[in-house]
Enzyme design. Structure first.
Site, mmCIF file in Angstrom:
data_model
loop_
_atom_site.group_PDB
_atom_site.id
_atom_site.type_symbol
_atom_site.label_atom_id
_atom_site.label_comp_id
_atom_site.label_asym_id
_atom_site.label_seq_id
_atom_site.Cartn_x
_atom_site.Cartn_y
_atom_site.Cartn_z
ATOM 1 N N GLY A 23 13.946 -2.795 0.780
ATOM 2 C CA GLY A 23 14.271 -1.367 0.846
ATOM 3 C C GLY A 23 13.061 -0.443 0.918
ATOM 4 N N ILE A 24 13.088 0.573 0.074
ATOM 5 C CA ILE A 24 12.033 1.598 0.077
ATOM 6 C C ILE A 24 10.672 0.986 -0.244
ATOM 7 C CG2 ILE A 24 11.205 3.651 -1.168
ATOM 8 C CD1 ILE A 24 14.245 4.378 -1.570
ATOM 9 N N ASP A 64 9.578 -9.394 -14.002
ATOM 10 C CA ASP A 64 10.710 -8.546 -14.351
ATOM 11 C C ASP A 64 10.116 -7.340 -15.069
ATOM 12 O OD1 ASP A 64 12.815 -7.284 -15.681
ATOM 13 O OD2 ASP A 64 13.917 -9.155 -15.968
ATOM 14 N N VAL A 65 10.293 -6.160 -14.502
ATOM 15 C CA VAL A 65 9.620 -4.987 -15.078
ATOM 16 C C VAL A 65 10.170 -4.583 -16.448
ATOM 17 C CG1 VAL A 65 8.765 -3.959 -12.921
ATOM 18 C CG2 VAL A 65 11.072 -3.370 -13.746
ATOM 19 N N GLY A 93 14.127 -0.374 -9.304
ATOM 20 C CA GLY A 93 15.232 0.330 -9.952
ATOM 21 C C GLY A 93 16.547 -0.348 -9.660
ATOM 22 N N TYR A 156 22.505 6.339 -14.845
ATOM 23 C CA TYR A 156 21.534 6.361 -13.739
ATOM 24 C C TYR A 156 20.884 7.750 -13.645
ATOM 25 C CZ TYR A 156 19.648 5.784 -8.985
ATOM 26 O OH TYR A 156 18.810 5.724 -7.888
ATOM 27 N N ARG A 200 30.674 -1.900 -4.191
ATOM 28 C CA ARG A 200 31.285 -1.542 -5.481
ATOM 29 C C ARG A 200 32.415 -0.540 -5.280
ATOM 30 N NH1 ARG A 200 26.360 -1.011 -7.909
ATOM 31 N NH2 ARG A 200 26.399 1.229 -7.584
HETATM 32 P P1 NDP Z 1 16.593 -2.104 -3.390
HETATM 33 O O1 NDP Z 1 17.667 -2.707 -4.199
HETATM 34 O O2 NDP Z 1 16.288 -2.668 -2.057
HETATM 35 O O3 NDP Z 1 15.215 -2.107 -4.218
HETATM 36 C C1 NDP Z 1 15.133 -2.200 -5.602
HETATM 37 C C2 NDP Z 1 14.007 -3.154 -5.909
HETATM 38 O O4 NDP Z 1 13.760 -3.155 -7.313
HETATM 39 C C3 NDP Z 1 14.325 -4.575 -5.492
HETATM 40 O O5 NDP Z 1 13.289 -5.067 -4.673
HETATM 41 C C4 NDP Z 1 14.405 -5.334 -6.800
HETATM 42 O O6 NDP Z 1 13.876 -6.644 -6.643
HETATM 43 C C5 NDP Z 1 13.549 -4.472 -7.715
HETATM 44 N N1 NDP Z 1 13.964 -4.595 -9.109
HETATM 45 C C6 NDP Z 1 15.147 -4.259 -9.661
HETATM 46 N N2 NDP Z 1 15.172 -4.572 -10.953
HETATM 47 C C7 NDP Z 1 13.957 -5.126 -11.227
HETATM 48 C C8 NDP Z 1 13.385 -5.661 -12.377
HETATM 49 N N3 NDP Z 1 14.043 -5.736 -13.558
HETATM 50 N N4 NDP Z 1 12.119 -6.138 -12.313
HETATM 51 C C9 NDP Z 1 11.443 -6.091 -11.153
HETATM 52 N N5 NDP Z 1 11.927 -5.598 -10.024
HETATM 53 C C10 NDP Z 1 13.185 -5.128 -10.061
HETATM 54 O O7 NDP Z 1 16.968 -0.587 -3.274
HETATM 55 P P2 NDP Z 1 16.102 0.711 -2.891
HETATM 56 O O8 NDP Z 1 14.951 0.370 -2.054
HETATM 57 O O9 NDP Z 1 17.073 1.685 -2.434
HETATM 58 O O10 NDP Z 1 15.607 1.169 -4.334
HETATM 59 C C11 NDP Z 1 14.263 1.517 -4.631
HETATM 60 C C12 NDP Z 1 14.239 2.706 -5.563
HETATM 61 O O11 NDP Z 1 14.788 3.821 -4.879
HETATM 62 C C13 NDP Z 1 15.068 2.546 -6.836
HETATM 63 O O12 NDP Z 1 14.325 3.025 -7.940
HETATM 64 C C14 NDP Z 1 16.270 3.427 -6.590
HETATM 65 O O13 NDP Z 1 16.833 3.927 -7.786
HETATM 66 C C15 NDP Z 1 15.656 4.506 -5.741
HETATM 67 N N6 NDP Z 1 16.617 5.275 -4.968
HETATM 68 C C16 NDP Z 1 17.427 4.657 -4.040
HETATM 69 C C17 NDP Z 1 18.365 5.378 -3.338
HETATM 70 C C18 NDP Z 1 19.276 4.743 -2.329
HETATM 71 O O14 NDP Z 1 20.180 5.421 -1.843
HETATM 72 N N7 NDP Z 1 19.097 3.505 -1.970
HETATM 73 C C19 NDP Z 1 18.504 6.833 -3.552
HETATM 74 C C20 NDP Z 1 17.598 7.383 -4.530
HETATM 75 C C21 NDP Z 1 16.703 6.623 -5.200
HETATM 76 P P3 NDP Z 1 14.444 -7.894 -7.489
HETATM 77 O O15 NDP Z 1 15.936 -7.748 -7.540
HETATM 78 O O16 NDP Z 1 13.993 -9.078 -6.730
HETATM 79 O O17 NDP Z 1 13.795 -7.797 -8.827
#
Ligand code: NDP
Length: 259
Positions: A23-24, A64-65, A93, A156, A200
């Site tokens: 993603g981002i 894991d953060v 996130g 959230y 969901r």
């Molecule tokens: P993704 O789900 O693609 O990215 C989230 C990333 O966070 C994943 O690569 C995941 O990797 C990692 N992650 C989640 N939990 C953990 C953890 N406990 N430890 C380490 N890594 C973790 O979605 P997005 O790219 O959309 O999300 C990126 C950010 O953008 C997030 O903070 C989200 O809240 C924010 N955001 C997204 C929006 C949207 O519409 N998509 C809108 C507004 C904000 P892994 O599971 O492998 O750990």
């Protein structure tokens, strides 16, 4: 085109991106790499991290953060590979949804731990480096949910509001240093997180995936999902040396939703 515009402004700098495999985070990795920076990517799952890191010569530091010891170890590994961290993108996130009366304390804790407490831990793990850098940059990936209430996602929204409080406080605290602290606030972005939200909504409401995606897309004022590259470009811009006076900003990239 984009690469030509970027120049090599970040040559020699080390960017660490949490949640960098998808993603981002993955889009930011590609653009920061395009501007010359060395990249470290963290996340829990190795496969997406390796897929994103491989074409850009990035370093994968699995963690894991929500586990501070894992964060400390991963940041040390990143430092060993690429030197002190100049640019930290706090992006990892998770999102969940539930009516408030059905929200559990476990769910609340999970969201706050991942989206807010981990931002504290990751920032603590890098702050020494960021303050020593002659152009340190800390960018939080917040949300439009940082700016207003969100029905069925109180945890959230609370976590993302907290992120802005952290960002603004650090921006004020370090205003006289070479470190800037900012946030991007995306609307709905076309990423795996939104795919999960679609699934969901479809499951809970009985609507088709297409209808659910349409409903989510229409929550952006533009009527379209934001492309992850748009968020990445703003992250890159905030990381440029020329952006040193952009500090404490929460930049919305949401097609006009928050207007
Ligand atoms: P993704 O789900 O693609 O990215 C989230 C990333 O966070 C994943 O690569 C995941 O990797 C990692 N992650 C989640 N939990 C953990 C953890 N406990 N430890 C380490 N890594 C973790 O979605 P997005 O790219 O959309 O999300 C990126 C950010 O953008 C997030 O903070 C989200 O809240 C924010 N955001 C997204 C929006 C949207 O519409 N998509 C809108 C507004 C904000 P892994 O599971 O492998 O750990």
């Amino acid at each position: 085109m984009l690469h030509a515009m970027q120049g090599n402004w970040l040559a020699g700098r080390h960017a660490l991106i949490t949640g960098g495999g998808t993603g981002i985070g993955a889009a930011a990795a590609a653009q920061l790499h395009g501007a010359g920076s060395k990249i470290s990517l963290s996340g829990r799952r190795l496969e997406p991290l390796q897929k994103t890191a491989e074409p850009i010569g990035g370093t994968v530091v699995q963690c894991d953060v929500t586990e501070p010891e894992q964060v400390a170890r991963a940041f040390d590994e990143a430092r060993t590979a690429n030197g002190p961290v100049d640019l930290l993108i706090v992006n990892a996130g998770i999102a969940e949804s539930a009516p408030f009366h059905k929200m559990t304390r476990d769910g609340w804790n999970r969201i706050i731990a991942t989206n807010l407490t981990a931002a504290f831990d990751c920032t603590q793990a890098a702050i020494g480096d960021l303050l020593k850098s002659d152009s340190g940059r800390l960018v939080f990936v917040a949300s439009v949910a940082s700016l207003r209430g969100v029905p069925y996602a109180a945890h959230y929204a609370a976590s993302k509001h907290g992120l802005l409080g952290l960002m603004r406080s650090l921006a004020a605290e370090y205003a006289k240093t070479n470190l800037t602290v900012n946030a991007v606030c995306p609307g709905y972005v076309d990423t795996p997180m939104t795919d999960q939200s679609v699934a969901r909504v479809s499951e809970i409401t009985g609507r088709s995936e297409e209808q659910a995606r349409g409903a989510i897309t229409n929550m952006n004022a533009s009527g379209r999902l934001v492309h992850p590259d748009a968020i990445a470009t703003m992250i890159l811009t905030l990381c440029l040396p020329q952006s040193r006076d952009v500090n404490g900003a929460a930049v919305t990239i949401d097609g006009g939703t928050a207007a």
